[in-house]
Design a protein around this motif. Structure first.
Motif, PDB file in Angstrom:
ATOM      1  N   THR A  43      11.223  15.292   0.730  1.00 38.54           N
ATOM      2  CA  THR A  43       9.902  15.310   1.355  1.00 38.54           C
ATOM      3  C   THR A  43       9.257  13.937   1.158  1.00 38.54           C
ATOM      4  O   THR A  43       9.777  13.091   0.420  1.00 38.54           O
ATOM      5  CB  THR A  43       9.005  16.381   0.707  1.00 38.54           C
ATOM      6  N   LEU A  44       8.110  13.747   1.793  1.00 32.84           N
ATOM      7  CA  LEU A  44       7.385  12.497   1.631  1.00 32.84           C
ATOM      8  C   LEU A  44       7.004  12.295   0.161  1.00 32.84           C
ATOM      9  O   LEU A  44       7.061  11.176  -0.358  1.00 32.84           O
ATOM     10  CB  LEU A  44       6.144  12.490   2.526  1.00 32.84           C
ATOM     11  N   GLU A  45       6.641  13.374  -0.517  1.00 33.51           N
ATOM     12  CA  GLU A  45       6.291  13.280  -1.935  1.00 33.51           C
ATOM     13  C   GLU A  45       7.479  12.811  -2.771  1.00 33.51           C
ATOM     14  O   GLU A  45       7.319  12.017  -3.707  1.00 33.51           O
ATOM     15  CB  GLU A  45       5.774  14.633  -2.459  1.00 33.51           C
ATOM     16  N   ASP A  46       8.695  13.280  -2.424  1.00 37.01           N
ATOM     17  CA  ASP A  46       9.902  12.841  -3.136  1.00 37.01           C
ATOM     18  C   ASP A  46      10.115  11.336  -2.946  1.00 37.01           C
ATOM     19  O   ASP A  46      10.469  10.618  -3.884  1.00 37.01           O
ATOM     20  CB  ASP A  46      11.136  13.595  -2.634  1.00 37.01           C
ATOM     21  N   ILE A  47       9.885  10.881  -1.740  1.00 39.30           N
ATOM     22  CA  ILE A  47      10.069   9.453  -1.436  1.00 39.30           C
ATOM     23  C   ILE A  47       9.038   8.622  -2.189  1.00 39.30           C
ATOM     24  O   ILE A  47       9.370   7.578  -2.778  1.00 39.30           O
ATOM     25  CB  ILE A  47       9.980   9.215   0.092  1.00 39.30           C
ATOM     26  N   ILE A  48       7.797   9.089  -2.209  1.00 43.25           N
ATOM     27  CA  ILE A  48       6.750   8.364  -2.932  1.00 43.25           C
ATOM     28  C   ILE A  48       7.060   8.340  -4.422  1.00 43.25           C
ATOM     29  O   ILE A  48       6.864   7.315  -5.086  1.00 43.25           O
ATOM     30  CB  ILE A  48       5.364   8.998  -2.646  1.00 43.25           C
ATOM     31  N   GLU A  49       7.584   9.421  -4.937  1.00 40.53           N
ATOM     32  CA  GLU A  49       7.964   9.463  -6.354  1.00 40.53           C
ATOM     33  C   GLU A  49       9.071   8.462  -6.657  1.00 40.53           C
ATOM     34  O   GLU A  49       9.069   7.803  -7.691  1.00 40.53           O
ATOM     35  CB  GLU A  49       8.418  10.883  -6.722  1.00 40.53           C
ATOM     36  N   GLN A  50       9.991   8.293  -5.714  1.00 43.95           N
ATOM     37  CA  GLN A  50      11.119   7.382  -5.919  1.00 43.95           C
ATOM     38  C   GLN A  50      10.717   5.913  -5.708  1.00 43.95           C
ATOM     39  O   GLN A  50      11.086   5.049  -6.493  1.00 43.95           O
ATOM     40  CB  GLN A  50      12.261   7.743  -4.958  1.00 43.95           C
ATOM     41  N   PHE A  51       9.966   5.627  -4.637  1.00 48.71           N
ATOM     42  CA  PHE A  51       9.683   4.239  -4.254  1.00 48.71           C
ATOM     43  C   PHE A  51       8.276   3.766  -4.632  1.00 48.71           C
ATOM     44  O   PHE A  51       8.020   2.577  -4.672  1.00 48.71           O
ATOM     45  CB  PHE A  51       9.874   4.065  -2.739  1.00 48.71           C
ATOM     46  N   GLY A  52       7.365   4.698  -4.828  1.00 52.85           N
ATOM     47  CA  GLY A  52       5.976   4.345  -5.078  1.00 52.85           C
ATOM     48  C   GLY A  52       5.143   4.597  -3.841  1.00 52.85           C
ATOM     49  O   GLY A  52       5.671   4.870  -2.757  1.00 52.85           O
ATOM     50  N   ARG A  53       3.840   4.499  -3.989  1.00 54.46           N
ATOM     51  CA  ARG A  53       2.946   4.710  -2.843  1.00 54.46           C
ATOM     52  C   ARG A  53       3.129   3.558  -1.847  1.00 54.46           C
ATOM     53  O   ARG A  53       3.367   2.413  -2.250  1.00 54.46           O
ATOM     54  CB  ARG A  53       1.500   4.771  -3.296  1.00 54.46           C
ATOM     55  N   PRO A  54       3.020   3.830  -0.544  1.00 54.92           N
ATOM     56  CA  PRO A  54       3.229   2.784   0.473  1.00 54.92           C
ATOM     57  C   PRO A  54       2.339   1.562   0.254  1.00 54.92           C
ATOM     58  O   PRO A  54       2.789   0.423   0.397  1.00 54.92           O
ATOM     59  CB  PRO A  54       2.894   3.477   1.788  1.00 54.92           C
ATOM     60  N   GLU A  55       1.065   1.784  -0.112  1.00 56.11           N
ATOM     61  CA  GLU A  55       0.171   0.646  -0.323  1.00 56.11           C
ATOM     62  C   GLU A  55       0.612  -0.204  -1.521  1.00 56.11           C
ATOM     63  O   GLU A  55       0.471  -1.424  -1.506  1.00 56.11           O
ATOM     64  CB  GLU A  55      -1.285   1.099  -0.463  1.00 56.11           C
ATOM     65  N   ASP A  56       1.186   0.457  -2.552  1.00 51.52           N
ATOM     66  CA  ASP A  56       1.685  -0.294  -3.701  1.00 51.52           C
ATOM     67  C   ASP A  56       2.937  -1.099  -3.340  1.00 51.52           C
ATOM     68  O   ASP A  56       3.091  -2.247  -3.762  1.00 51.52           O
ATOM     69  CB  ASP A  56       1.985   0.644  -4.871  1.00 51.52           C
ATOM     70  N   VAL A  57       3.812  -0.478  -2.551  1.00 50.43           N
ATOM     71  CA  VAL A  57       5.035  -1.174  -2.116  1.00 50.43           C
ATOM     72  C   VAL A  57       4.661  -2.405  -1.298  1.00 50.43           C
ATOM     73  O   VAL A  57       5.192  -3.505  -1.518  1.00 50.43           O
ATOM     74  CB  VAL A  57       5.944  -0.222  -1.296  1.00 50.43           C
ATOM     75  N   ALA A  58       3.724  -2.253  -0.380  1.00 49.47           N
ATOM     76  CA  ALA A  58       3.294  -3.378   0.470  1.00 49.47           C
ATOM     77  C   ALA A  58       2.617  -4.452  -0.370  1.00 49.47           C
ATOM     78  O   ALA A  58       2.897  -5.644  -0.204  1.00 49.47           O
ATOM     79  CB  ALA A  58       2.350  -2.872   1.561  1.00 49.47           C
ATOM     80  N   ARG A  59       1.726  -4.057  -1.280  1.00 51.32           N
ATOM     81  CA  ARG A  59       1.017  -5.027  -2.114  1.00 51.32           C
ATOM     82  C   ARG A  59       1.991  -5.822  -2.983  1.00 51.32           C
ATOM     83  O   ARG A  59       1.883  -7.040  -3.107  1.00 51.32           O
ATOM     84  CB  ARG A  59      -0.039  -4.341  -2.985  1.00 51.32           C
ATOM     85  N   GLU A  60       2.963  -5.131  -3.569  1.00 50.55           N
ATOM     86  CA  GLU A  60       3.957  -5.817  -4.395  1.00 50.55           C
ATOM     87  C   GLU A  60       4.753  -6.825  -3.572  1.00 50.55           C
ATOM     88  O   GLU A  60       5.043  -7.929  -4.045  1.00 50.55           O
ATOM     89  CB  GLU A  60       4.896  -4.811  -5.050  1.00 50.55           C
ATOM     90  N   TYR A  61       5.106  -6.447  -2.344  1.00 52.68           N
ATOM     91  CA  TYR A  61       5.853  -7.387  -1.504  1.00 52.68           C
ATOM     92  C   TYR A  61       4.991  -8.599  -1.165  1.00 52.68           C
ATOM     93  O   TYR A  61       5.452  -9.740  -1.249  1.00 52.68           O
ATOM     94  CB  TYR A  61       6.347  -6.720  -0.218  1.00 52.68           C
ATOM     95  N   ILE A  62       3.740  -8.370  -0.797  1.00 53.31           N
ATOM     96  CA  ILE A  62       2.842  -9.485  -0.458  1.00 53.31           C
ATOM     97  C   ILE A  62       2.694 -10.415  -1.654  1.00 53.31           C
ATOM     98  O   ILE A  62       2.757 -11.643  -1.521  1.00 53.31           O
ATOM     99  CB  ILE A  62       1.471  -8.960   0.018  1.00 53.31           C
ATOM    100  N   GLU A  63       2.512  -9.844  -2.842  1.00 52.01           N
ATOM    101  CA  GLU A  63       2.374 -10.664  -4.044  1.00 52.01           C
ATOM    102  C   GLU A  63       3.661 -11.421  -4.357  1.00 52.01           C
ATOM    103  O   GLU A  63       3.614 -12.568  -4.799  1.00 52.01           O
ATOM    104  CB  GLU A  63       1.967  -9.794  -5.226  1.00 52.01           C
ATOM    105  N   SER A  64       4.796 -10.814  -4.087  1.00 55.91           N
ATOM    106  CA  SER A  64       6.072 -11.483  -4.377  1.00 55.91           C
ATOM    107  C   SER A  64       6.342 -12.655  -3.444  1.00 55.91           C
ATOM    108  O   SER A  64       7.081 -13.564  -3.784  1.00 55.91           O
ATOM    109  CB  SER A  64       7.235 -10.488  -4.305  1.00 55.91           C
ATOM    110  N   THR A  65       5.720 -12.642  -2.265  1.00 58.75           N
ATOM    111  CA  THR A  65       5.920 -13.749  -1.323  1.00 58.75           C
ATOM    112  C   THR A  65       4.975 -14.904  -1.607  1.00 58.75           C
ATOM    113  O   THR A  65       5.086 -15.958  -0.984  1.00 58.75           O
ATOM    114  CB  THR A  65       5.697 -13.288   0.131  1.00 58.75           C
ATOM    115  N   GLY A  66       4.032 -14.693  -2.520  1.00 58.57           N
ATOM    116  CA  GLY A  66       3.075 -15.746  -2.819  1.00 58.57           C
ATOM    117  C   GLY A  66       1.900 -15.740  -1.869  1.00 58.57           C
ATOM    118  O   GLY A  66       1.012 -16.568  -1.958  1.00 58.57           O
TER     119      GLY A  66
END
Length: 127
Positions: A43-66
């Motif tokens: 389910t979507l909840e399983d995916i969020i548990e595995q990968f994190g919340r979408p906003e956190d995933v996006a924020r981490e990527y933005i921060e990693s790119t500088g």
């Protein structure tokens, strides 16, 4: 829509085209598909548990790119779009002006002609 697709769309929305993320999104899609193969009833909840919340995933990527100043990047994109629109308007205005000048000089050659005679008129009564 599959939960993995929903998660991916949410991450895209959070990125807001602030940074180039084509490769990141391809990797994310691959990871999501692999997770779905291993957990077909996820389910979507399983995916969020595995990968994190979408906003956190996006924020981490933005921060990693500088590119940790999304507002600045958004402002630059807005400025670029304004410049593109102004250039398009200028090109259209120049085109209209050139067309108008062309039409003024090529109106089928019709001109007014004034003929001036240098002779005195012949008097038929004098004879």
């Amino acid at each position: 829509m599959k939960p993995t697709d929903v998660f991916e769309e949410q991450v895209k929305r959070e990125l807001r085209n602030l940074v180039p993320a084509g490769d990141f999104l391809k990797e994310l899609r691959s990871s999501l598909e692999e997770f779905r193969r291993d957990h077909p009833d996820c389910t979507l909840e399983d995916i969020i548990e595995q990968f994190g919340r979408p906003e956190d995933v996006a924020r981490e990527y933005i921060e990693s790119t500088g590119a940790n100043e999304p507002e600045k990047i958004a402002g630059q994109k807005r400025l670029r779009n304004i410049i593109i629109v102004l250039l398009a308007v200028a090109v259209v205005a120049v085109g209209i002006y050139l067309y108008d000048r062309y039409m003024e000089t090529h109106q089928g050659g019709a001109t007014d002609v004034l003929i001036i005679y240098d002779e005195e008129p012949v008097d038929d009564k004098a004879e």
